[in-house]
Design a protein around this motif. Structure first.
Motif, PDB file in Angstrom:
ATOM      1  N   ALA A  20       0.826  -1.202   0.000  1.00  0.00           N
ATOM      2  CA  ALA A  20       0.000   0.000   0.000  1.00  0.00           C
ATOM      3  C   ALA A  20       0.865   1.259   0.000  1.00  0.00           C
ATOM      4  CB  ALA A  20      -0.929   0.000   1.213  1.00  0.00           C
ATOM      5  N   LEU A  21       1.919   1.264   0.800  1.00  0.00           N
ATOM      6  CA  LEU A  21       2.813   2.418   0.818  1.00  0.00           C
ATOM      7  C   LEU A  21       3.574   2.545  -0.486  1.00  0.00           C
ATOM      8  CD1 LEU A  21       4.018   4.791   2.313  1.00  0.00           C
ATOM      9  CD2 LEU A  21       5.630   3.228   3.429  1.00  0.00           C
ATOM     10  N   PHE A  22       3.961   1.408  -1.067  1.00  0.00           N
ATOM     11  CA  PHE A  22       4.652   1.441  -2.367  1.00  0.00           C
ATOM     12  C   PHE A  22       3.758   2.087  -3.424  1.00  0.00           C
ATOM     13  CE2 PHE A  22       5.529  -0.327  -6.549  1.00  0.00           C
ATOM     14  CZ  PHE A  22       6.887  -0.080  -6.686  1.00  0.00           C
ATOM     15  N   ILE A  23       2.477   1.729  -3.453  1.00  0.00           N
ATOM     16  CA  ILE A  23       1.557   2.326  -4.425  1.00  0.00           C
ATOM     17  C   ILE A  23       1.555   3.850  -4.296  1.00  0.00           C
ATOM     18  CG2 ILE A  23      -0.894   2.668  -4.958  1.00  0.00           C
ATOM     19  CD1 ILE A  23      -1.370  -0.242  -4.548  1.00  0.00           C
ATOM     20  N   ALA A  24       1.445   4.346  -3.066  1.00  0.00           N
ATOM     21  CA  ALA A  24       1.384   5.792  -2.847  1.00  0.00           C
ATOM     22  C   ALA A  24       2.666   6.474  -3.325  1.00  0.00           C
ATOM     23  CB  ALA A  24       1.141   6.080  -1.369  1.00  0.00           C
ATOM     24  N   LEU A  25       3.808   5.905  -2.984  1.00  0.00           N
ATOM     25  CA  LEU A  25       5.081   6.497  -3.381  1.00  0.00           C
ATOM     26  C   LEU A  25       5.297   6.387  -4.891  1.00  0.00           C
ATOM     27  CD1 LEU A  25       7.330   5.122  -0.490  1.00  0.00           C
ATOM     28  CD2 LEU A  25       6.463   7.458  -0.756  1.00  0.00           C
ATOM     29  N   TRP A  26       4.986   5.227  -5.451  1.00  0.00           N
ATOM     30  CA  TRP A  26       5.225   4.999  -6.876  1.00  0.00           C
ATOM     31  C   TRP A  26       4.358   5.898  -7.731  1.00  0.00           C
ATOM     32  CZ3 TRP A  26       2.735   3.305 -11.325  1.00  0.00           C
ATOM     33  CH2 TRP A  26       3.566   2.921 -12.376  1.00  0.00           C
ATOM     34  N   ALA A  27       3.086   6.018  -7.363  1.00  0.00           N
ATOM     35  CA  ALA A  27       2.201   6.899  -8.121  1.00  0.00           C
ATOM     36  C   ALA A  27       2.728   8.334  -8.109  1.00  0.00           C
ATOM     37  CB  ALA A  27       0.788   6.848  -7.545  1.00  0.00           C
ATOM     38  N   THR A  28       3.261   8.758  -6.979  1.00  0.00           N
ATOM     39  CA  THR A  28       3.722  10.141  -6.829  1.00  0.00           C
ATOM     40  C   THR A  28       4.989  10.427  -7.614  1.00  0.00           C
ATOM     41  OG1 THR A  28       2.731  10.254  -4.619  1.00  0.00           O
ATOM     42  CG2 THR A  28       4.426  11.887  -5.156  1.00  0.00           C
ATOM     43  N   VAL A  29       5.979   9.545  -7.533  1.00  0.00           N
ATOM     44  CA  VAL A  29       7.279   9.858  -8.137  1.00  0.00           C
ATOM     45  C   VAL A  29       7.499   9.200  -9.492  1.00  0.00           C
ATOM     46  CG1 VAL A  29       8.329  10.234  -5.889  1.00  0.00           C
ATOM     47  CG2 VAL A  29       8.486   7.984  -6.938  1.00  0.00           C
ATOM     48  N   VAL A  30       6.606   8.281  -9.882  1.00  0.00           N
ATOM     49  CA  VAL A  30       6.764   7.641 -11.195  1.00  0.00           C
ATOM     50  C   VAL A  30       5.561   7.910 -12.089  1.00  0.00           C
ATOM     51  CG1 VAL A  30       7.143   5.486 -12.456  1.00  0.00           C
ATOM     52  CG2 VAL A  30       8.269   5.844 -10.253  1.00  0.00           C
ATOM     53  N   TYR A  31       4.375   7.460 -11.685  1.00  0.00           N
ATOM     54  CA  TYR A  31       3.252   7.546 -12.628  1.00  0.00           C
ATOM     55  C   TYR A  31       2.873   8.985 -12.963  1.00  0.00           C
ATOM     56  CZ  TYR A  31      -1.039   7.119 -15.133  1.00  0.00           C
ATOM     57  OH  TYR A  31      -1.989   7.245 -16.118  1.00  0.00           O
ATOM     58  N   PHE A  32       2.690   9.832 -11.971  1.00  0.00           N
ATOM     59  CA  PHE A  32       2.243  11.198 -12.257  1.00  0.00           C
ATOM     60  C   PHE A  32       3.234  11.933 -13.168  1.00  0.00           C
ATOM     61  CE2 PHE A  32      -0.028  11.125  -7.857  1.00  0.00           C
ATOM     62  CZ  PHE A  32      -1.005  10.290  -8.376  1.00  0.00           C
ATOM     63  N   PRO A  33       4.555  11.889 -12.893  1.00  0.00           N
ATOM     64  CA  PRO A  33       5.485  12.538 -13.823  1.00  0.00           C
ATOM     65  C   PRO A  33       5.477  11.924 -15.222  1.00  0.00           C
ATOM     66  CG  PRO A  33       6.533  12.168 -11.702  1.00  0.00           C
ATOM     67  CD  PRO A  33       5.241  11.416 -11.679  1.00  0.00           C
ATOM     68  N   VAL A  34       5.450  10.590 -15.308  1.00  0.00           N
ATOM     69  CA  VAL A  34       5.483   9.948 -16.630  1.00  0.00           C
ATOM     70  C   VAL A  34       4.223  10.276 -17.425  1.00  0.00           C
ATOM     71  CG1 VAL A  34       5.430   7.716 -17.823  1.00  0.00           C
ATOM     72  CG2 VAL A  34       7.069   8.108 -15.982  1.00  0.00           C
ATOM     73  N   ALA A  35       3.070  10.313 -16.766  1.00  0.00           N
ATOM     74  CA  ALA A  35       1.841  10.712 -17.450  1.00  0.00           C
ATOM     75  C   ALA A  35       1.984  12.116 -18.032  1.00  0.00           C
ATOM     76  CB  ALA A  35       0.652  10.646 -16.495  1.00  0.00           C
ATOM     77  N   HIS A  36       2.664  12.990 -17.307  1.00  0.00           N
ATOM     78  CA  HIS A  36       2.888  14.348 -17.829  1.00  0.00           C
ATOM     79  C   HIS A  36       3.828  14.319 -19.033  1.00  0.00           C
ATOM     80  CE1 HIS A  36       3.147  18.700 -17.838  1.00  0.00           C
ATOM     81  NE2 HIS A  36       4.456  18.578 -17.959  1.00  0.00           N
ATOM     82  N   TRP A  37       4.905  13.530 -18.962  1.00  0.00           N
ATOM     83  CA  TRP A  37       5.821  13.432 -20.103  1.00  0.00           C
ATOM     84  C   TRP A  37       5.080  13.048 -21.383  1.00  0.00           C
ATOM     85  CZ3 TRP A  37      10.165   9.687 -17.987  1.00  0.00           C
ATOM     86  CH2 TRP A  37      10.788  10.282 -16.878  1.00  0.00           C
ATOM     87  N   VAL A  38       4.210  12.079 -21.252  1.00  0.00           N
ATOM     88  CA  VAL A  38       3.604  11.454 -22.433  1.00  0.00           C
ATOM     89  C   VAL A  38       2.353  12.184 -22.911  1.00  0.00           C
ATOM     90  CG1 VAL A  38       2.543   9.324 -23.304  1.00  0.00           C
ATOM     91  CG2 VAL A  38       4.541   9.202 -21.801  1.00  0.00           C
ATOM     92  N   TRP A  39       1.512  12.663 -21.986  1.00  0.00           N
ATOM     93  CA  TRP A  39       0.214  13.240 -22.363  1.00  0.00           C
ATOM     94  C   TRP A  39       0.036  14.693 -21.979  1.00  0.00           C
ATOM     95  CZ3 TRP A  39      -1.904   8.370 -19.668  1.00  0.00           C
ATOM     96  CH2 TRP A  39      -1.939   7.290 -20.570  1.00  0.00           C
ATOM     97  N   GLY A  40       0.843  15.207 -21.076  1.00  0.00           N
ATOM     98  CA  GLY A  40       0.661  16.579 -20.620  1.00  0.00           C
ATOM     99  C   GLY A  40       1.214  17.593 -21.603  1.00  0.00           C
ATOM    100  N   ALA A  41       0.501  18.685 -21.813  1.00  0.00           N
ATOM    101  CA  ALA A  41       0.993  19.747 -22.687  1.00  0.00           C
ATOM    102  C   ALA A  41       2.326  20.268 -22.155  1.00  0.00           C
ATOM    103  CB  ALA A  41      -0.030  20.871 -22.761  1.00  0.00           C
ATOM    104  N   GLY A  42       3.370  20.200 -22.971  1.00  0.00           N
ATOM    105  CA  GLY A  42       4.706  20.628 -22.568  1.00  0.00           C
ATOM    106  C   GLY A  42       5.597  19.492 -22.133  1.00  0.00           C
ATOM    107  N   GLY A  43       5.027  18.300 -21.861  1.00  0.00           N
ATOM    108  CA  GLY A  43       5.845  17.148 -21.505  1.00  0.00           C
ATOM    109  C   GLY A  43       6.806  16.804 -22.629  1.00  0.00           C
ATOM    110  N   TRP A  44       8.013  16.379 -22.289  1.00  0.00           N
ATOM    111  CA  TRP A  44       9.052  16.225 -23.321  1.00  0.00           C
ATOM    112  C   TRP A  44       8.679  15.182 -24.380  1.00  0.00           C
ATOM    113  CZ3 TRP A  44      11.395  11.657 -24.394  1.00  0.00           C
ATOM    114  CH2 TRP A  44      11.379  10.652 -23.419  1.00  0.00           C
ATOM    115  N   ALA A  45       8.065  14.073 -23.973  1.00  0.00           N
ATOM    116  CA  ALA A  45       7.692  13.051 -24.952  1.00  0.00           C
ATOM    117  C   ALA A  45       6.540  13.538 -25.825  1.00  0.00           C
ATOM    118  CB  ALA A  45       7.307  11.760 -24.230  1.00  0.00           C
TER     119      ALA A  45
END
Length: 447
Positions: free
Chosen positions: A141-166
């Motif tokens: 449960a703690l891993f999910i919270a940490l992983w979503a914060t430092v991995v999923y949210f940033p990667v979602a921005h890279w790929v789909w967010g306006a201005g994300g590098w990808a």
């Protein structure tokens, strides 16, 4: 001659049809997480069934709260350095107008954010299949919270967010081949390299305890995936969403058949587990590519992914990493295959005019896809391994060996999936009792 008059483009207006469609798609994607729970739950041994179900269901709770507090802002807020987003007005979602439209589209911001929330929920749940039988529920449960914060949210921005590098580079990921499947598959590999193998790996039989549950889960995933994929165009005014819907079905069918054919040739049988796994491999592979390829291209993507994933699931025995339910073999390999095949099969007639190698576009898009694929793979693998290492050295990631052998369900949840003490209840139990009485009377007569 009168001067030419330039008319400003009409601003998008709220579309009730698109809004309703996207709410339905959001509900379909939500259904995929319970579907995944059944899919994984049937693949483990009886003593781990409930734990496997809970590892998916807990993501519904944790990620939802994080998304409201700051996740949506990090993923889709104003870009900062092409790496992360932020919008303080979105923290807590209290400052978003009910009829405020998502920029450039005809649906409210609330509809877009709840659709994306369902993606954020299922992505860490995918990782859980690699960790079956051996991880403390509190640590997970703690891993999910940490992983979503430092991995999923940033990667979602890279790929789909306006201005994300990808996004700015032009990496195509229609519905999550990179942000969801490669991300989760690489994370799974990073964690299992840290926490190690199950007790008895490659020695004890670890067969699925309920193939009907596996097939039910695969069916729910297939059903929900139409919302996952077709909904990612955020409407269907130009037919691209419909193309994605068709390609989702076509690629999944091709992958399932390809897996079964490979399995028959390689192992001599068509298995239900192979059919379910092949279908999921096709769903994974078409997720990034379905808006860019034709239906014939979708057949190629699905068939190639089906064979590659069928081959990849055996690598864990060769290289000695214990990917319990083949998250690496299906989601990582399938996601990589589908993402890179865009560079070959993009037709230029779907979501964009980008053409792949086989349609005269050269290798330009292929190299862009490589950049997105391998950057996300490396980031997720490394950061996930670091998170697992920190948790393992502080609170411990694994249950004690005795608990793992006896059964993680009882140790972590104080429950079991099946109550065998009452098996054969009702009329069957009455018949058994009558037979026992009859047998006793017969013995008396014989005496």
């Amino acid at each position: 001659m009168a001067p030419a008059i330039t008319l400003a483009a009409e601003a998008p207006k709220l579309s009730a049809a698109n809004t309703g469609f996207m709410l339905i798609c959001s509900a379909l994607v939500m259904l995929m997480t319970p579907g995944l729970a059944f899919f994984y739950g049937g693949m483990v041994r009886v003593k781990s069934t409930l734990n496997m179900l809970m590892m998916s269901f807990i993501s519904l709770g944790i990620v939802t709260i994080l998304w409201v507090l700051y996740g949506f802002s990090m993923a889709f807020g104003t870009d900062s350095g092409s790496l992360i987003g932020w919008n303080s007005d979105w923290v807590g979602l209290g400052n978003i107008g009910l009829t405020e439209l998502w920029p450039g589209y005809t649906i409210p911001v609330f509809v877009f954010l709840v659709f994306q929330l369902m993606f954020a929920i299922i992505t860490p749940a995918l990782i859980s299949g690699a960790l079956a039988d051996r991880v403390k529920f509190s640590a997970w449960a703690l891993f999910i919270a940490l992983w979503a914060t430092v991995v999923y949210f940033p990667v979602a921005h890279w790929v789909w967010g306006a201005g994300g590098w990808a996004f700015e580079l032009g990496v195509i990921d229609f519905a999550g081949g990179t942000a969801v499947h490669i991300n989760a598959g690489a994370a799974a590999l990073g964690v299992i390299l840290v926490i190690g193998k199950r007790v008895g790996f490659k020695k004890d039989p670890m067969r699925p305890h309920s193939l009907p549950l596996v097939m039910l889960g695969a069916g729910l995933l297939w059903f929900g995936w139409f919302g996952f994929n077709a909904g990612s165009w955020l409407g269907n005014d130009d037919g691209v969403g419909a193309l994605m819907f068709v390609n989702t079905q076509v690629a999944t069918a091709a992958a399932m058949l390809a897996w079964l054919i490979y399995e028959k040739i390689r192992h001599g049988a068509f298995t239900t587990l192979g059919a379910a796994s092949g279908a999921v491999a096709g769903l994974v592979a078409i997720t990034p590519a379905g808006g860019a390829v034709t239906p014939l291209g979708a057949i190629a993507v699905g068939a190639i992914a089906g064979v590659l994933c069928a081959m990849a699931v055996g690598l864990k025995y060769k290289f000695g990493y214990d990917d319990s339910l083949d998250v690496v073999g299906v989601h990582l390999v399938g996601g990589v295959a589908g993402s890179l095949l865009i560079g070959l099969f993009a037709s230029g007639k779907g979501q964009s005019t980008v053409e792949g190698l086989f349609y005269g576009g050269g290798l330009t898009q292929f190299w862009k896809q490589c950049a997105g694929v391998f950057a996300v793979l490396a980031y997720s693998l490394i950061v996930s391994a670091i998170l697992a290492f920190i948790l393992d050295k502080t609170m411990g990631m694994r249950v004690p060996e005795d608990d793992e052998i006896a059964g993680i369900d009882q140790a972590e949840h104080a429950e079991t999936a099946y109550d065998f003490s009452g098996a054969g209840g009702g009329s069957a139990r009455t018949a058994a009792a009558a037979a026992a009485v009859g047998g006793a009377e017969s013995k008396k007569v014989d005496a």
